[in-house]
Design a protein around this motif. Structure first.
Motif, PDB file in Angstrom:
ATOM      1  N   ARG A  81      41.874  24.442  48.526  1.00 49.47           N
ATOM      2  CA  ARG A  81      40.944  25.573  48.436  1.00 49.47           C
ATOM      3  C   ARG A  81      40.774  25.991  46.981  1.00 49.47           C
ATOM      4  O   ARG A  81      41.761  26.231  46.272  1.00 49.47           O
ATOM      5  N   ALA A  82      39.544  26.095  46.553  1.00 48.11           N
ATOM      6  CA  ALA A  82      39.254  26.455  45.169  1.00 48.11           C
ATOM      7  C   ALA A  82      39.562  27.927  44.933  1.00 48.11           C
ATOM      8  O   ALA A  82      39.107  28.794  45.699  1.00 48.11           O
ATOM      9  N   PRO A  83      40.315  28.249  43.880  1.00 48.34           N
ATOM     10  CA  PRO A  83      40.565  29.662  43.574  1.00 48.34           C
ATOM     11  C   PRO A  83      39.314  30.319  43.007  1.00 48.34           C
ATOM     12  O   PRO A  83      38.445  29.657  42.423  1.00 48.34           O
ATOM     13  N   PHE A  84      39.237  31.623  43.178  1.00 47.55           N
ATOM     14  CA  PHE A  84      38.131  32.387  42.603  1.00 47.55           C
ATOM     15  C   PHE A  84      38.511  32.838  41.199  1.00 47.55           C
ATOM     16  O   PHE A  84      39.672  33.133  40.909  1.00 47.55           O
ATOM     17  N   LEU A  85      37.535  32.882  40.318  1.00 48.18           N
ATOM     18  CA  LEU A  85      37.767  33.190  38.915  1.00 48.18           C
ATOM     19  C   LEU A  85      37.274  34.595  38.589  1.00 48.18           C
ATOM     20  O   LEU A  85      36.184  35.005  39.025  1.00 48.18           O
ATOM     21  N   ARG A 108      37.876  34.765  52.852  1.00 46.43           N
ATOM     22  CA  ARG A 108      38.432  34.689  51.499  1.00 46.43           C
ATOM     23  C   ARG A 108      37.575  35.455  50.499  1.00 46.43           C
ATOM     24  O   ARG A 108      38.077  36.022  49.522  1.00 46.43           O
ATOM     25  N   LEU A 109      36.283  35.482  50.727  1.00 44.05           N
ATOM     26  CA  LEU A 109      35.391  36.159  49.790  1.00 44.05           C
ATOM     27  C   LEU A 109      35.627  37.670  49.748  1.00 44.05           C
ATOM     28  O   LEU A 109      35.314  38.322  48.750  1.00 44.05           O
ATOM     29  N   THR A 110      36.177  38.228  50.799  1.00 48.30           N
ATOM     30  CA  THR A 110      36.387  39.675  50.819  1.00 48.30           C
ATOM     31  C   THR A 110      37.400  40.116  49.767  1.00 48.30           C
ATOM     32  O   THR A 110      37.406  41.287  49.366  1.00 48.30           O
ATOM     33  N   GLU A 111      38.261  39.190  49.315  1.00 51.34           N
ATOM     34  CA  GLU A 111      39.264  39.539  48.305  1.00 51.34           C
ATOM     35  C   GLU A 111      38.983  38.875  46.955  1.00 51.34           C
ATOM     36  O   GLU A 111      39.808  38.961  46.044  1.00 51.34           O
ATOM     37  N   ARG A 162      26.325  40.810  46.110  1.00 51.63           N
ATOM     38  CA  ARG A 162      27.651  40.308  45.755  1.00 51.63           C
ATOM     39  C   ARG A 162      27.556  38.956  45.078  1.00 51.63           C
ATOM     40  O   ARG A 162      26.722  38.122  45.437  1.00 51.63           O
ATOM     41  N   CYS A 163      28.460  38.751  44.106  1.00 56.80           N
ATOM     42  CA  CYS A 163      28.490  37.498  43.360  1.00 56.80           C
ATOM     43  C   CYS A 163      29.945  37.149  43.041  1.00 56.80           C
ATOM     44  O   CYS A 163      30.697  38.003  42.558  1.00 56.80           O
ATOM     45  N   HIS A 164      30.340  35.931  43.315  1.00 55.14           N
ATOM     46  CA  HIS A 164      31.679  35.437  43.030  1.00 55.14           C
ATOM     47  C   HIS A 164      31.552  34.057  42.370  1.00 55.14           C
ATOM     48  O   HIS A 164      30.527  33.385  42.515  1.00 55.14           O
ATOM     49  N   ILE A 165      32.603  33.635  41.679  1.00 58.28           N
ATOM     50  CA  ILE A 165      32.624  32.306  41.075  1.00 58.28           C
ATOM     51  C   ILE A 165      33.942  31.632  41.417  1.00 58.28           C
ATOM     52  O   ILE A 165      35.014  32.212  41.214  1.00 58.28           O
ATOM     53  N   ALA A 166      33.853  30.420  41.947  1.00 59.43           N
ATOM     54  CA  ALA A 166      35.027  29.628  42.295  1.00 59.43           C
ATOM     55  C   ALA A 166      35.169  28.468  41.319  1.00 59.43           C
ATOM     56  O   ALA A 166      34.183  27.986  40.751  1.00 59.43           O
ATOM     57  N   SER A 167      36.386  28.010  41.134  1.00 56.92           N
ATOM     58  CA  SER A 167      36.641  26.853  40.278  1.00 56.92           C
ATOM     59  C   SER A 167      36.042  25.602  40.907  1.00 56.92           C
ATOM     60  O   SER A 167      36.001  25.462  42.129  1.00 56.92           O
TER      61      SER A 167
END
Length: 297
Positions: free
Chosen positions: A131-135, A179-182, A158-163
């Motif tokens: 699972r790719a960690p979020f940055l 997973r996106l909730t955290e 909402r905007c997130h970035i994963a490795s």
């Protein structure tokens, strides 16, 4: 994982030859030289019967001489970079006039499918993808000009970035939502990432794009049951139009990008020439005697 790629040549009569190279990273730059130089590199790389699976292959090239089709994929290199992808494809098509030039999103499985072999034989047997960690916004991995990464937008807010150094998060399926909730929040992603996912939970719609090969790319709808899934392939601009949370910083005009890719290709040719010179020197140098036992200690 190493730095490995298969190269397949399909002859006019339909038979194929399998080669393996240890210069996978940047193999897209080799294609800028055209057909004859690429074929000239292959004889010493013959590797019949050994197909790299999708966990080992960092790149792959198929040259179909009869159909005049050039198919390839890579995990790294200018063809996987937002700033340089269009220029790289333009330069390759110029070097292969009259050829179909096509990117393979499903990696080595598509290479085998093209020559009539079972793609399942190169599928990874690992049932537990990493699972790719979020940055976070201040993560040092995001400070480079071409940081890569996967931008994930949820609706318009909402905007997130994963490795991108791990398995693509699209392969997690619906559990990705939990997973996106955290995950760390970003305001607007202006980075030159190389993949993206846009989620609309209310309508249960998912759209995604990718500039590199990712295993099982066409199985994503199976991993998101009940969702409408749309694959934008490499058209990142559709992501920018779907949400205001992804707006990559403007990059140079085509001529600037082409010059940068050509400069990188020249550096690669020089590195290969140095490598071949070193190998030739080792082959022609007289064998050196092995050191004897250390009599002083």
């Amino acid at each position: 994982m190493g730095d490995r790629a298969n190269v397949i040549v399909v002859r006019e009569d339909g038979t194929h030859e399998l080669y393996r190279t240890g210069w996978a990273v940047g193999i897209d730059l080799d294609l800028l030289d055209g057909l004859s130089p690429v074929l000239a590199m292959l004889p010493e790389l013959r590797q019949d019967g050994w197909w790299l699976d999708e966990s080992m292959a960092q790149a792959g090239v198929l040259i179909d001489l009869g159909r005049k089709a050039l198919l390839f994929f890579a995990g790294e290199g200018p063809s996987t970079e937002l700033r340089h992808r269009a220029a790289t494809f333009e330069l390759i098509r110029t070097a292969w006039p009259g050829w179909e030039v096509r990117w393979l999103y499903d990696g080595p499985a598509e290479l085998r499918r093209h020559v009539g072999l079972d793609p399942q034989d190169v599928r990874s047997r690992d049932a537990h993808p990493s699972r790719a960690p979020f940055l976070a916004p201040d993560d040092e991995d995001l400070a480079r000009p071409d940081p890569g990464g996967v931008v994930i937008t949820v609706g318009t807010h909402r905007c997130h970035i994963a490795s991108d150094a791990f398995d693509h998060p699209i392969g997690e399926g619906v559990p990705l939502l939990d997973r996106l909730t955290e995950a760390a929040m970003h305001g607007v992603c202006r980075l030159h990432v190389n993949s993206g996912i846009h989620l609309d939970p209310e309508r249960r719609r998912l759209s995604w794009w990718c500039l590199y090969s990712t295993a099982q790319a066409y199985r994503v709808p199976e991993l998101w049951p009940g969702w409408t899934v749309e694959f934008w392939q490499d058209d990142w601009s559709r992501h920018t139009r779907a949400t205001g949370r992804f707006s990559p910083a403007p990059f140079g005009p085509g001529e600037e990008a082409r010059a940068e890719v050509l400069a990188e290709a020249a550096q690669r040719r020089a590195a290969r020439a140095r490598h071949h010179a070193q190998v030739a020197e080792l082959r022609t140098s007289p064998a050196r005697p092995q050191p004897g036992p250390d009599l002083c200690g």
